[in-house]
Design a protein around this motif. Sequence first.
Motif, mmCIF file in Angstrom:
data_model
loop_
_atom_site.group_PDB
_atom_site.id
_atom_site.type_symbol
_atom_site.label_atom_id
_atom_site.label_comp_id
_atom_site.label_asym_id
_atom_site.label_seq_id
_atom_site.Cartn_x
_atom_site.Cartn_y
_atom_site.Cartn_z
ATOM 1 N N UNK A 194 -5.632 -1.023 2.209
ATOM 2 C CA UNK A 194 -5.137 -0.522 3.290
ATOM 3 C C UNK A 194 -5.817 -1.523 4.693
ATOM 4 N N UNK A 195 -7.448 -1.711 3.565
ATOM 5 C CA UNK A 195 -8.344 -1.592 4.513
ATOM 6 C C UNK A 195 -8.774 -3.212 5.212
ATOM 7 N N UNK A 226 -1.572 6.549 9.246
ATOM 8 C CA UNK A 226 -0.821 7.159 8.804
ATOM 9 C C UNK A 226 -1.078 6.684 6.810
ATOM 10 N N UNK A 227 -0.913 5.412 6.626
ATOM 11 C CA UNK A 227 -1.137 5.575 4.626
ATOM 12 C C UNK A 227 -2.608 6.365 4.248
ATOM 13 N N UNK A 228 -3.385 6.158 4.951
ATOM 14 C CA UNK A 228 -4.123 6.280 4.896
ATOM 15 C C UNK A 228 -5.072 7.682 4.272
ATOM 16 N N UNK A 229 -3.707 8.406 5.380
ATOM 17 C CA UNK A 229 -3.856 10.318 5.694
ATOM 18 C C UNK A 229 -3.382 10.716 4.516
ATOM 19 N N UNK A 254 0.947 -1.037 -0.115
ATOM 20 C CA UNK A 254 0.067 -0.229 0.030
ATOM 21 C C UNK A 254 0.911 1.199 0.323
ATOM 22 N N UNK A 255 1.894 1.114 0.997
ATOM 23 C CA UNK A 255 2.849 1.921 0.518
ATOM 24 C C UNK A 255 3.916 2.529 -0.812
ATOM 25 N N UNK A 256 4.342 1.515 -1.377
ATOM 26 C CA UNK A 256 4.151 1.685 -2.527
ATOM 27 C C UNK A 256 3.614 2.337 -4.025
#
Length: 777
Positions: A602-603, A610-613, A572-574
């Motif tokens: 991410x869910x 953090x990743x959602x933001x 998800x970060x990538x």
Amino acid sequence: MSTATTARGSLGNLPAEVTSFVGRRQEVTGIRRLLSTNRLVTLTGGGGVGKTRLAQRVGGEMRRAFPDGVWFVELAELRDPDLVAVTVAEALGIREESIGAAAPGLAEFLADHQALIILDNCEQLVAACADLAALLLRSCPEVRILATSRQALRVAGEATLAVQPLSVPDPEVPATPAELARNESASLLAERAAAVLPDFTVTEENSATIARLCQALEGLPLAIELAVARLRVLSLDQILERLTDRYRLLTSGTRNAPARQQTLRALIDWSWDLCSDAERTLWSRVSVFSGGLELDAAEQVCADDALPAEQILDLIASLVDKSVLNRIGDGPRARYRMLEVVREYGALHLAEAGEQDRVAGRHLEWFARLATYGDRNWVSPDQAAVMQRLKDEKANLRVALEFAVSHQLTNVACRLAADLENHWFVRGFLSEGRHWLERALALPPQKHWTRVKALRVAAFIATVQADLTRAERLLIETRALVNELPPSIERAYVPLMEGQIAMFSGDNMRALELFGRSLITFREFGARGGEMWTLCCLGLTRGLSGRPSDGYADLAASLDLGSASGEVWWRSFALWALSVLRWLDGDNAGAAAAAKEGLDVRRLVEDEQFGVGLSLESLAWVAAVEQRDQRAARLLGASQRVWHAMHTSLAAFHRLGDFHDQTVASVRSRLGGRAFDAQLQRGLALSAADAVAYALERAAAPAQRTAAAPDDSGLTKREREVAALIAEGLSNREIAARLVVAQRTAEGHVENILSKLGFTSRSQVAGWLAAQSTPDS
């Protein structure tokens, strides 16, 4: 590091009431009055008297008086005074800021907030709670504290209220159903009895027994709850008979102990006597757990030759039937928990049997293995389940870490604290992770790879928290130790950590060289987690320091590894990093697609914020370039809500912070300040689920109606006028001056508006008003 602020109007984190609240109207009124004139109020009283429930009810009724929320902080399971401030910070959603054991950062964070903090069960850490309360009272003029404790905190300015048991029926007055309905303890008993036996009612025939039972239990809520649970196997008369017999045996007890404490002890003594020897053994051994336990943990920690593992399931079932253990939650794995007073009782018997250290040692072994399993299976399809299990066991992990540190088990302490690396990072528990790592590293050092891992994890957390000086010092020892030990995968993490420091310092060229060295070693060892991490760092750094497309290949490689292994977090970060680079490259459609895919991925990891933001931010940037300005502003508000909740921002990433500021400036200039702020408030008012649904441009799941529709709000003309002034950001005093009315009149209008719309904060009113005049886009 700059200090962020929470979103105004946050509701806090008060637990929902799952059973009815009986009586206590006078106490609730009295506590509210005390809080209006005192900034620290402590509810004192014996165990089981109902202090916690009373504090929660008061907090619930006073929500609107505190724009920044009412926050409940449970301290019963905490044993380390150094973690009091960290626990408060976590309850408030401060996840990325290092507040330190002395809590100056927490005080700074709350300095301009209007909030009520409920510190529950302070008696075990009374000195630490008193110090923290004193600091907050000095530094935070608009913060109020409501504490529950078996003893006062003894802080200057403290007001105390001794919580008494519920009223009991007057033995001089004949017991009738009508009379008992007016009595607090009898009403509580009747309501709880009906929950156990649905057909239970108060009748002329059982009224006398109910009255005598309430008198025998002296109106203690917990005692009533425990006694009524026996209705599954005993009648009211049998319960009364057994309680009366038990009280006769207490005449030789401690004379200076309050009678109500003797009563509660008698009730627990009675439960102990009803148990078999095997049940008592399990009861005492289960007391080493904190915050609950699962069956497999009990089988490993509590079993031995005298108590075979194959008996544990049946014994747990028996203890649940006897209300010694309670089944909690509705997850895929059954979980059990003891009331704190019941757990403490079991711990006393465990100590008397001389088994405390032995059973606690097995508890440590079990949770150390769980942490190691989570670390080794992080890159797998089980990642989300692993993270949830560690979250559920947070209190037990604390107990295990404390035992390892206090008994100077250096390698075990270092390994356990370091194996929880992903738990500390993804959940945002950075300050607590750093606390345990520093304590483990302070033990007599041993030349072992467990210490290397603890050092580099501590260095990583320090880097994320912008303490680069501490990170460098930790890495100095790491490098020296690495050179003395045989080859290990840990060797690859050293340049990765050094690269992180270089990247945070803005030295991209050095960061790229260090990341490249790490990547080679990770691939030699076949370490996919480290490889994905490094590829994400390489791709983002290359794309931000050169052409955006320079980072595509690394990010694509990380995505391929993640998809093949079932990993979620780095994948998800990538995707988010790819969305940023595509946006910089002018590919708005590709940027939006990558960010949305990242949100979907991410869910799978619950509570990952953090990743959602980050994804909400990048989608806002895309919308701004496309001049979908209302959407951009609302997404910025939704992302701001996430940053506020975590007490973090994009400021540490210099380029990303610049992108954010540029987007805000361009959207505000096109929309105008008022329209921009209105859409921002609409984003702030979105729940996490609704924010993701809006970002994905999908319909949100049906939710309970929380506000009136535009055509049935019920607001008067004057109330709509006041709502417009609220949207402008005016205070009650300023509204009164604008309308030339008394401040009390203005306050009444505001309360009516909140009530009619079903809102709890002024920001929600602003968002609602904007929705009436601004079309969605």
